[in-house]
Design a protein around this motif. Sequence first.
Motif, PDB file in Angstrom:
ATOM      1  N   SER A  96     -23.670  -1.048 -18.146  1.00  0.00           N
ATOM      2  CA  SER A  96     -23.974   0.171 -18.806  1.00  0.00           C
ATOM      3  C   SER A  96     -22.621   1.157 -18.781  1.00  0.00           C
ATOM      4  N   ALA A  97     -21.515   0.515 -18.117  1.00  0.00           N
ATOM      5  CA  ALA A  97     -20.428   1.338 -18.154  1.00  0.00           C
ATOM      6  C   ALA A  97     -19.144   0.530 -19.157  1.00  0.00           C
ATOM      7  N   PHE A  98     -19.887  -0.313 -20.018  1.00  0.00           N
ATOM      8  CA  PHE A  98     -18.976  -1.310 -20.979  1.00  0.00           C
ATOM      9  C   PHE A  98     -18.041  -2.011 -20.331  1.00  0.00           C
ATOM     10  N   ARG A  99     -18.209  -2.570 -19.380  1.00  0.00           N
ATOM     11  CA  ARG A  99     -17.582  -3.401 -18.352  1.00  0.00           C
ATOM     12  C   ARG A  99     -17.855  -4.911 -18.344  1.00  0.00           C
ATOM     13  N   LEU A 100     -17.003  -5.833 -18.402  1.00  0.00           N
ATOM     14  CA  LEU A 100     -17.291  -6.967 -17.984  1.00  0.00           C
ATOM     15  C   LEU A 100     -17.144  -7.200 -16.787  1.00  0.00           C
ATOM     16  N   THR A 101     -18.151  -7.811 -16.058  1.00  0.00           N
ATOM     17  CA  THR A 101     -18.436  -7.858 -14.506  1.00  0.00           C
ATOM     18  C   THR A 101     -18.261  -9.145 -13.949  1.00  0.00           C
ATOM     19  N   GLU A 102     -17.896  -9.317 -12.604  1.00  0.00           N
ATOM     20  CA  GLU A 102     -17.829 -10.609 -12.039  1.00  0.00           C
ATOM     21  C   GLU A 102     -19.377 -11.337 -12.204  1.00  0.00           C
ATOM     22  N   LYS A 103     -20.287 -10.712 -11.785  1.00  0.00           N
ATOM     23  CA  LYS A 103     -21.699 -11.237 -11.840  1.00  0.00           C
ATOM     24  C   LYS A 103     -22.063 -12.097 -13.264  1.00  0.00           C
ATOM     25  N   THR A 104     -21.745 -11.278 -14.316  1.00  0.00           N
ATOM     26  CA  THR A 104     -22.071 -11.760 -15.665  1.00  0.00           C
ATOM     27  C   THR A 104     -21.151 -12.697 -15.817  1.00  0.00           C
ATOM     28  N   LEU A 105     -19.702 -12.865 -15.589  1.00  0.00           N
ATOM     29  CA  LEU A 105     -18.970 -14.049 -15.843  1.00  0.00           C
ATOM     30  C   LEU A 105     -19.312 -15.444 -15.250  1.00  0.00           C
ATOM     31  N   ASN A 106     -19.603 -15.118 -13.844  1.00  0.00           N
ATOM     32  CA  ASN A 106     -20.161 -16.118 -12.932  1.00  0.00           C
ATOM     33  C   ASN A 106     -21.252 -16.834 -13.308  1.00  0.00           C
ATOM     34  N   ALA A 107     -22.191 -16.177 -13.889  1.00  0.00           N
ATOM     35  CA  ALA A 107     -23.304 -16.892 -14.500  1.00  0.00           C
ATOM     36  C   ALA A 107     -23.207 -17.741 -15.804  1.00  0.00           C
ATOM     37  N   ALA A 108     -22.451 -16.934 -16.694  1.00  0.00           N
ATOM     38  CA  ALA A 108     -21.942 -17.774 -17.851  1.00  0.00           C
ATOM     39  C   ALA A 108     -21.161 -19.255 -17.558  1.00  0.00           C
ATOM     40  N   VAL A 109     -20.081 -18.938 -16.818  1.00  0.00           N
ATOM     41  CA  VAL A 109     -19.424 -20.074 -16.415  1.00  0.00           C
ATOM     42  C   VAL A 109     -20.174 -21.400 -15.836  1.00  0.00           C
ATOM     43  N   THR A 110     -21.332 -20.774 -14.891  1.00  0.00           N
ATOM     44  CA  THR A 110     -22.300 -21.821 -14.460  1.00  0.00           C
ATOM     45  C   THR A 110     -23.121 -22.335 -15.548  1.00  0.00           C
ATOM     46  N   GLU A 111     -23.672 -21.810 -16.175  1.00  0.00           N
ATOM     47  CA  GLU A 111     -24.320 -22.312 -17.459  1.00  0.00           C
ATOM     48  C   GLU A 111     -23.580 -23.075 -18.283  1.00  0.00           C
ATOM     49  N   ASP A 112     -22.274 -22.701 -18.743  1.00  0.00           N
ATOM     50  CA  ASP A 112     -21.551 -23.440 -19.738  1.00  0.00           C
ATOM     51  C   ASP A 112     -21.043 -24.892 -18.969  1.00  0.00           C
ATOM     52  N   ARG A 113     -20.685 -24.868 -17.666  1.00  0.00           N
ATOM     53  CA  ARG A 113     -20.477 -25.921 -17.197  1.00  0.00           C
ATOM     54  C   ARG A 113     -21.687 -27.107 -16.979  1.00  0.00           C
ATOM     55  N   ALA A 114     -22.782 -26.462 -16.864  1.00  0.00           N
ATOM     56  CA  ALA A 114     -24.045 -27.263 -16.702  1.00  0.00           C
ATOM     57  C   ALA A 114     -24.375 -27.963 -18.233  1.00  0.00           C
ATOM     58  N   ALA A 115     -24.142 -27.302 -19.425  1.00  0.00           N
ATOM     59  CA  ALA A 115     -23.882 -27.690 -20.615  1.00  0.00           C
ATOM     60  C   ALA A 115     -22.920 -28.799 -21.324  1.00  0.00           C
ATOM     61  N   GLY A 116     -21.846 -28.870 -20.044  1.00  0.00           N
ATOM     62  CA  GLY A 116     -21.187 -29.808 -20.629  1.00  0.00           C
ATOM     63  C   GLY A 116     -19.554 -29.258 -21.010  1.00  0.00           C
ATOM     64  N   LEU A 117     -19.531 -27.638 -21.079  1.00  0.00           N
ATOM     65  CA  LEU A 117     -18.354 -27.047 -21.471  1.00  0.00           C
ATOM     66  C   LEU A 117     -17.369 -27.116 -20.549  1.00  0.00           C
ATOM     67  N   ILE A 118     -16.076 -26.644 -20.689  1.00  0.00           N
ATOM     68  CA  ILE A 118     -14.994 -26.680 -19.815  1.00  0.00           C
ATOM     69  C   ILE A 118     -14.342 -25.363 -19.961  1.00  0.00           C
ATOM     70  N   PRO A 119     -14.858 -24.317 -19.059  1.00  0.00           N
ATOM     71  CA  PRO A 119     -14.128 -22.864 -19.127  1.00  0.00           C
ATOM     72  C   PRO A 119     -12.604 -22.886 -18.927  1.00  0.00           C
ATOM     73  N   PHE A 120     -11.745 -22.251 -19.614  1.00  0.00           N
ATOM     74  CA  PHE A 120     -10.466 -22.419 -19.615  1.00  0.00           C
ATOM     75  C   PHE A 120      -9.556 -21.226 -19.666  1.00  0.00           C
ATOM     76  N   PHE A 121     -10.231 -20.154 -20.188  1.00  0.00           N
ATOM     77  CA  PHE A 121      -9.740 -18.763 -20.348  1.00  0.00           C
ATOM     78  C   PHE A 121     -10.845 -17.639 -20.183  1.00  0.00           C
ATOM     79  N   VAL A 122     -10.451 -16.640 -19.702  1.00  0.00           N
ATOM     80  CA  VAL A 122     -10.853 -15.439 -19.775  1.00  0.00           C
ATOM     81  C   VAL A 122     -10.140 -14.046 -20.166  1.00  0.00           C
ATOM     82  N   CYS A 123     -10.663 -13.380 -20.777  1.00  0.00           N
ATOM     83  CA  CYS A 123      -9.803 -12.071 -21.012  1.00  0.00           C
ATOM     84  C   CYS A 123     -10.611 -11.137 -20.327  1.00  0.00           C
TER      85      CYS A 123
END
Length: 289
Positions: free
Chosen positions: A218-245
């Motif tokens: 709601s404050a237009f920020r990327l948060t730790e919780k959102t990023l962590n959930a996305a990384v977990t989801e993508d690793r389960a799908a076989g993707l390789i997280p390598f970069f975050v901005c």
Amino acid sequence: MDASEFRKRGKEMVDIIADYYESLDQQPPKSAVSPGYLYKRIPHEAPDEPESFEAIRDDIESKIMPGMTHWQSGNFFGWYPSNFSFPGMLGDMYSSMFNIIGFNWICSPAATELETIVMDWLAKLIGLDARYLSINEDGSEGTGGGVIQGSASEAQITVMIAARERMKVHLLSRGTSAEEAEQMQSKFVAYVSDQTHSAAQKGARIIGCKTHILSSDSAFRLTEKTLNAAVTEDRAAGLIPFFVCGTFGTTNTAAIDDLPGIAKVAAAENMWFHVDAAYAGSALTCPEF
């Protein structure tokens, strides 16, 4: 134009520039021309013969000036704040005088070493620790250092390439063959928010990697919780997280992402963490920040 005329025209240009800035706030900051206006005012072929400085100056006033948006005006509040200074213009004159291509030390030692020193100045001004310095206080070589890029977008692509290659080296260290590492690149995924500058998405496409755009809070920020959930989801799908901005001052609202939280996830997941501070990072030069 010989040196004698250059002296004359250079002095005229200083007066033209000074007059422009003294009257700038009295001019409308936004141009009132319509698209395609300039095509009707200038020749459609390059000239065969040179024109006089007077003719060029008149063309600037009558043809170019009407189509200018005056970014340095005190009445211009779009995009980024003004970044002009008279000392900066004089510095540009020195730079044009030398006109070097400084792609390595021997091409111009002073340029290379000055860049190194000034980047260390910047690191200290914004409060980075000694890990980010090229030169230690005792004069020995440091572990950090910076290079000036042509734009924030260029810097974004540069660090994404570095992050991609870093991940390949990591995969090789874990027994993956060089050929396999190259093939796995299509699974590399970069994380940005819906407020991140578009350069990050463009950069990922240019270097051949995926992008996962995350919703800001709601404050237009990327948060730790959102990023962590996305990384977990993508690793389960076989993707390789390598970069975050993460962004220190988004273009839309000047919001500051949850940088400590993002750093925690990046460290745990072996991702390159890039901070885009092109907009608000200069505020860190103020002691109170």
